[in-house]
Design a protein around this motif. Structure first.
Motif, PDB file in Angstrom:
ATOM      1  N   VAL A 195       0.859  -1.032  -0.003  1.00 25.45           N
ATOM      2  CA  VAL A 195       0.006   0.135  -0.219  1.00 25.45           C
ATOM      3  C   VAL A 195       0.870   1.362  -0.304  1.00 25.45           C
ATOM      4  CG1 VAL A 195      -0.410   0.181   2.502  1.00 25.45           C
ATOM      5  CG2 VAL A 195      -1.942   1.260   1.024  1.00 25.45           C
TER       6      VAL A 195
ATOM      7  N   ALA B 275       1.767   1.653  -3.480  1.00 24.21           N
ATOM      8  CA  ALA B 275       0.452   2.458  -4.105  1.00 24.21           C
ATOM      9  C   ALA B 275       0.345   3.934  -3.999  1.00 24.21           C
ATOM     10  CB  ALA B 275      -0.797   1.832  -3.565  1.00 24.21           C
ATOM     11  N   LEU B 276       0.655   4.298  -2.725  1.00 24.64           N
ATOM     12  CA  LEU B 276       0.432   5.644  -2.304  1.00 24.64           C
ATOM     13  C   LEU B 276       1.714   6.518  -3.104  1.00 24.64           C
ATOM     14  CD1 LEU B 276      -0.666   7.795  -0.539  1.00 24.64           C
ATOM     15  CD2 LEU B 276       1.186   7.116   1.485  1.00 24.64           C
TER      16      LEU B 276
ATOM     17  N   MET C 200       0.929   6.654  -6.833  1.00 30.82           N
ATOM     18  CA  MET C 200      -0.290   7.402  -6.734  1.00 30.82           C
ATOM     19  C   MET C 200       0.433   9.059  -7.293  1.00 30.82           C
ATOM     20  SD  MET C 200      -3.787   7.471  -6.183  1.00 30.82           S
ATOM     21  CE  MET C 200      -4.911   8.941  -5.955  1.00 30.82           C
TER      22      MET C 200
ATOM     23  N   SER D 107      -2.963  -6.597  -5.719  1.00 32.07           N
ATOM     24  CA  SER D 107      -4.155  -5.749  -5.880  1.00 32.07           C
ATOM     25  C   SER D 107      -4.129  -4.166  -5.287  1.00 32.07           C
ATOM     26  CB  SER D 107      -5.485  -6.375  -5.153  1.00 32.07           C
ATOM     27  OG  SER D 107      -4.960  -6.839  -3.969  1.00 32.07           O
ATOM     28  N   ALA D 108      -3.585  -3.961  -4.369  1.00 31.31           N
ATOM     29  CA  ALA D 108      -3.439  -2.774  -3.770  1.00 31.31           C
ATOM     30  C   ALA D 108      -2.932  -1.835  -4.736  1.00 31.31           C
ATOM     31  CB  ALA D 108      -2.541  -2.658  -2.418  1.00 31.31           C
TER      32      ALA D 108
ATOM     33  N   LEU E 136      -5.278  -1.066  -7.939  1.00 31.96           N
ATOM     34  CA  LEU E 136      -6.291  -0.581  -7.690  1.00 31.96           C
ATOM     35  C   LEU E 136      -6.047   1.156  -7.682  1.00 31.96           C
ATOM     36  CD1 LEU E 136      -9.418  -0.801  -6.831  1.00 31.96           C
ATOM     37  CD2 LEU E 136      -8.551  -0.564  -4.395  1.00 31.96           C
ATOM     38  N   PHE E 137      -4.999   1.347  -7.141  1.00 28.67           N
ATOM     39  CA  PHE E 137      -4.688   2.900  -6.922  1.00 28.67           C
ATOM     40  C   PHE E 137      -3.788   3.623  -8.001  1.00 28.67           C
ATOM     41  CE2 PHE E 137      -5.443   1.711  -2.686  1.00 28.67           C
ATOM     42  CZ  PHE E 137      -6.551   1.856  -2.433  1.00 28.67           C
TER      43      PHE E 137
END
Lengths: 303, 451
Positions: free
Chosen positions: A135, A138-139, A142, A227-228, A231-232
């Motif tokens: 995650v 992901a952050l 993003m 997935s994480a 997703l982002f």
């Protein structure tokens, strides 16, 4: 460090035959617990697999994996073809970015760099990064790729983020594969007058190919299951790709993201069925990759 | 025997060197020309700006029409500097090449190639400015001028290094890739600290760490509830997972028949490879309803709860613990067991008083790896936790640090996103502690084995 029963037996003066079975309550208790734990683990595993497969396989049909998906509840199109294509895109592109970089970096770190404090510091840093939760990647992806570079929610952003995420693992496993090549091979080639580049490309890398391939397949499994990050960064688009290269800049959900959206925010009445079928497809895919890696490492041990 | 290189080969080598030299020189000088060509395209809600390097340098800004008039969007200083620096580095590289300083020339060319990336990084600033003006449709495209500078710079650097021979060229390519991969590792860590730390500072360190309320809408940035929930979930899953995992490992390593172990072991490995969304989906469909309908809890919980998180995480950490502990127990020398058995200890007593203590460092690192996996898990947790930012209670909905980031990632404004990096930094520190203890323990284990 003897069991209690064995310690106390001589004190009481009872003479027991060597062959007579003694009762050990502690042993019996622990043994039951051991079997119980193993049973729990196996039941959980078999339970999860069967639950997903039984509920999912019934909904898998040729139509399911070969048609497009539409959000409208009335539309009959509920297939996962775009998601399969997106997953393939993501796997191929991520590996195309990360494997050359990772392998070259590992070659430099093992063959060229002076082994010392710096290299071990780099190793520690890569190990640390390998343990960072996805995650956070992901952050990062993003903020940097989606909004910073302005790639938007796109397959490209997702692949770049995922490539950074698996890079440490690829570097580490390739390094290990390169280090297992006996140094006598290299010394022999060097003695014959081969240059360092020729030794690396002609001797060390070919010997390490099975190890590198295993690493690549494990990475594939990880990308398919991630997935994480997707997703982002790749977003949740579900359109069929209309051009081979143009699709890289388009948003597209992978199978895992599709499963998540279907399970969590599915609005259609059959979205749970789709979720079950998608997870069954995912399980089968992961199982195949797992077997492939197993077969390869068996080959490696034999070779 | 005399080693003779034929005239022909020598002539060919000379030709190749000359060609490489000319290519390097030409590719290095081209960025100067490209200064006047389309470099970057901005599109703000239908208003198109196509800038060349020269305009980026000289223009005072871009006038953007907004709802109530117009505003001037400035160009970042660093972007202007990067645009100028690219041709300058190209010229410097060419000059160095003529002076036969090959390696510095290659470095200058590489810097020239990096400059477009610097300007891309800086275009984020323009984006935030324009979004601040109320224009939502913003697209920034990089024109071929910028791409060519990047490609030509790299090619020139390669050709320049090629003048020093294939060996040096190959080494420098490997070095560049090593720098890229190590650089990305350090960049992520740096980015997290640089973005997260000021955010924590801004919210107040004490408020951030011990504030009970997390609410982006009301600008409340207290993470205590998230941290405590994460710690409770991790501790709970480890307390449940470790005994079962350890005993299963004992079963696989010591008790089970070889054939049975050979069936169970790959199954456990498969359990490790199942994607986390599937665990989350399973938890959502099976565990959550089971908790909701469990008679003693009836009416007290909606099922999405800390308990569900703990159960799902306990299943997820099992494979890690099992495989590490089993490997550790298999590494215990057979002579230990034989000695214990010869002294009259029963097989079970041997396992728990000899094998397990001897393998304790390996088992402990398995537990730590499990902790690492549990604390970082996101998607499965997101699906069963209920995601309300409140103090943890066994049957209440919780929001963990990881799922907290995931929940708010889409709702946070650009100004609030650093707060998420603040949580990320906290999580990162937790994981660092776990990792360092892992390294420490495994190193200690090695020392023990040496003794």
């Amino acid at each position: 460090m003897l069991s209690e029963a064995a310690m106390t037996a001589p004190k009481t003066g009872e003479k027991k035959s060597l062959y007579e079975k003694k009762r050990h309550p502690f042993d019996l208790c622990m043994k039951t617990l051991i079997y119980l734990s193993a049973a729990i683990t196996v039941t959980l595993l078999v339970g999860i697999l069967l639950y997903i497969l039984i509920n999912g396989i019934g909904h898998i049909s040729w139509e399911f994996i070969s048609t497009e998906y539409s959000q409208r509840a009335s539309s009959p199109e509920k297939g996962i073809l775009p998601m399969i294509i997106n997953t393939v895109y993501v796997v191929v592109l991520t590996l195309l970015i990360s494997v050359p970089i990772g392998v070259c970096a590992a070659v430099y770190l093992t063959q060229y760099a002076k082994q010392g404090r710096l290299v071990s510091a780099i190793r520690f840093a890569t190990d640390t990064l390998a343990g960072i939760p996805s995650v956070l990647f992901a952050l990062f992806g993003m903020s940097i790729f989606v909004s910073g570079f302005g790639f938007g929610y796109s397959i490209l952003s997702g692949c770049l983020t995922m490539a950074i995420c698996i890079l440490p693992t690829i570097v580490r496993t390739t390094e290990e594969a390169l280090l297992t090549v006996p140094s006598s091979y290299q010394e022999g080639a060097l003695a014959l007058g081969a240059g360092k580049l020729r030794v690396t490309m002609g001797i060390v890398l070919p010997c390490a190919v099975p190890g590198i391939l295993t690493a690549v397949i494990l990475a594939m499994g990880r990308i398919v299951g991630e997935s994480a990050i997707f997703l982002f960064t790749t977003g949740t688009g579900y359109d069929m790709p209309n051009s081979l290269f143009g699709h890289i800049m388009a948003a597209g959900r992978t199978l895992t993201v599709h499963l998540y959206t279907m399970a969590k925010d599915g609005t259609a009445e059959n979205s749970l069925e789709i979720a079950f079928a998608t997870s069954a497809v995912l399980l089968i895919l992961v199982f195949l990759l797992n077997r492939l890696a197993g077969a390869l490492s068996k080959l490696l041990r034999k070779g | 025997m005399e080693l003779v290189i034929s005239e022909k080969v020598q002539a060919r080598r000379r030709l190749m060197r000359r060609a490489a030299f000319i290519c390097a020189l030409a590719f290095g000088l081209l960025p100067v020309l490209l200064f006047f060509f389309p470099y970057v395209d901005f599109n703000f809600g239908g208003q198109q700006y196509s800038l060349s390097g020269l305009t980026v340098l000289t223009a005072s800004g871009m006038r953007v029409a907004t709802h109530g008039g117009s505003a001037l969007v400035g160009l970042p200083v660093l972007m202007r500097a990067a645009v100028v620096a690219a041709p300058v580095f190209g010229l410097v590289g060419a000059a160095l090449l003529v002076m036969k300083k090959v390696v510095p020339a290659a470095v200058a060319y590489a810097l020239c190639a990096v400059m477009p990336v610097v300007s891309i990084l800086n275009s984020a600033e323009i984006r935030t400015d324009v979004v601040g003006l109320g224009i939502t449709r913003v697209s920034i495209a990089y024109d071929w001028g910028m791409l060519l500078v990047l490609i030509l710079g790299l090619a020139a650097a390669l050709f320049a290094m090629g003048l020093r021979g294939v060996e040096r060229l190959a080494e420098s390519i490997f070095l560049v890739f090593a720098c890229v991969s190590v650089g990305s590792v350090f960049f992520i860590m740096l980015y997290m600290v640089v973005t997260g730390a000021p955010a924590i500072w801004q919210a107040g360190v004490a408020d951030f760490l011990f504030g009970a309320e997390w609410d982006l809408g009301n600008e409340q940035y207290g993470t205590l509830a998230l941290t405590l929930s994460s710690i409770c979930a991790t501790a709970g899953s480890v307390i449940l997972g470790v005994p079962v995992g350890l005993l299963t490992a004992v079963f696989l390593a010591e008790v089970a028949h070889k054939n049975l172990a050979n069936i169970v072991r790959p199954a456990v490995e498969l359990l490790a490879g199942i994607p986390s969304v599937i665990y989350g989906f399973f938890g959502m469909m099976v565990i959550v309803p089971a908790i909701r309908d469990f008679p003693p809890f009836h009416g007290k919980t909606i099922g999405l709860s800390l308990l569900a998180v703990i159960l799902v995480l306990a299943i997820m950490v099992l494979p890690t613990i099992i495989s590490t502990a089993e490997t550790a127990m298999r590494a215990v020398p057979a002579s230990y067991r034989e000695a214990s058995l010869a002294l009259g200890a029963t097989p079970v007593a041997t396992i728990f008083k000899v094998t397990v203590p001897a393998a304790r460092s390996g088992i402990l690192s398995g537990v730590i790896l499990g902790v690492g996996r549990a604390i970082g898990e996101t998607m499965a947790v997101l699906m069963v936790a209920g995601n309300l930012a409140q103090m943890p209670s066994l049957l209440g909905a919780v929001r963990l640090m990881t799922s907290g980031i995931a929940v708010d990632i889409n709702y946070a404004t650009a100004a609030q996103r650093p707060m998420l990096f603040g949580i990320g930094l906290l999580l990162f520190i937790f994981i660092m502690i776990v990792n360092i203890s892992f390294t420490y323990i495994s190193r200690k284990g090695v020392q023990m084995d040496v003794k």
